[in-house]
Design an enzyme around this catalytic site. Structure first.
Site, PDB file in Angstrom:
ATOM      1  CB  SER A  27      55.785  36.146  23.465  1.00 17.54           C
ATOM      2  OG  SER A  27      56.471  35.189  24.366  1.00 17.54           O
TER       3      SER A  27
ATOM      4  CE  LYS B 190      54.674  36.939  29.005  1.00 16.77           C
ATOM      5  NZ  LYS B 190      53.960  38.048  28.410  1.00 16.77           N
TER       6      LYS B 190
ATOM      7  CE1 TYR C  44      56.535  37.050  31.920  1.00 21.03           C
ATOM      8  CE2 TYR C  44      58.828  36.148  30.973  1.00 21.03           C
ATOM      9  CZ  TYR C  44      57.869  37.132  31.308  1.00 21.03           C
ATOM     10  OH  TYR C  44      57.703  38.260  30.476  1.00 21.03           O
TER      11      TYR C  44
END
Length: 284
Positions: free
Chosen positions: A163, A181, A177
């Site tokens: 991650s 994650k 993003y």
């Protein structure tokens, strides 16, 4: 001779040496042609494992295979490559079978394939949100679903997800993003509950900024606010992240961090997360 890895303990930052030998094991690394994925593949090969790397670029895969082949411990080790778009390819189960037929049962899967963008929320097209989810989240899910039945059948396996610190705390400029994650963490936590009775461990790594080709590309148009925030955590090498991530996977830790700030963030956001020891529970 197996490599000695170092592990930061959770109580007083004392480092303890542990020695691992992955002879006869088979490690599959997605995103293994560059960056953290390549560094993990290299470390796994140094420890004696057969290594399969999966990525999209055939040229990068060949270059990565050449690099990995220079560090293998013995001539019996195998290094395989597959050029695949993990978010779309419908034949992942066939690839897994071919990899196992050539290099033996997959004992460790490490999902490193990913990419990032850094733009302010209102400047990020919806297509980029979808792209982040496809590559960073669904790519890892697709590969894990292809490998998991084999691990459950053998009642053994280790699954790692890479991650990001931005997958623990939202950071300016990383809305697309961070979202992708964060999704990894939720899926991995649920997966760990399902597979622990099958002797399969799940680890999620939360690396900080890491010196990789992807990071260099991201810097080109990163907002200045994000640059200033990131500076406080420093820049880590892909090798250091790989060694720590591998160490935590092999020790069946659910949350893997690099650096003091990463360690603090993992414990700060660890409520209801799986723990590997009573001491971890007390610290959390």
């Amino acid at each position: 001779m197996a490599i000695c890895l170092h592990r930061v303990t959770c109580d007083c930052d004392v480092r303890r040496k542990r020695t691992y030998d992955l002879k006869n094991e088979h490690c599959v690394v997605t995103g293994g042609s560059s960056g953290i994925g390549l560094a993990i593949a290299i470390q796994s090969a140094k420890m004696g494992a057969n290594v399969t790397i999966i990525a999209r670029s055939k040229a990068r895969l060949q270059a990565a295979k050449d690099d990995i082949s220079t560090v293998i411990k013995n001539s019996q080790q195998k290094v395989l490559t597959f050029s695949v778009d993990l978010s779309k390819d419908p034949n992942l189960k066939d690839i897994v079978k071919e990899a196992e037929d050539n290099s033996g049962p997959i004992t460790m899967l490490i999902n490193c394939a990913g990419t990032s963008i850094c733009h302010r929320f209102e400047e990020t097209p919806i297509e980029e949100f979808r792209r982040m989810l496809d590559i960073n989240f669904l790519g890892s899910i697709n590969m894990t679903q292809a490998v998991l039945p084999y691990m459950k059948e053998r009642n053994f396996g280790r699954i790692g997800f890479v991650s990001s610190i931005a997958g623990l705390v939202g950071i300016y400029g990383y809305s697309a993003y961070s979202g992708s994650k964060y999704a990894i963490l939720g899926a991995a936590e649920a997966l760990q509950m399902e597979v622990q009775s099958h002797n399969i461990s799940v680890t999620v790594s939360f690396p900080p900024d890491t010196d990789t080709p992807g990071y260099a590309e991201e810097l080109k148009d990163k907002p200045i606010e994000t640059v200033r925030i990131s500076e406080s955590a420093g820049l880590f090498s892909a090798k250091d992240v790989a060694i720590k991530t591998l160490d935590d996977i092999l020790n069946k830790k659910f949350m893997s961090s690099v650096g003091f700030e990463g360690l603090l963030l993992c414990y700060a956001f660890s409520c209801m997360k799986p723990s590997g020891s009573f001491l971890e529970v007390i610290i959390q």
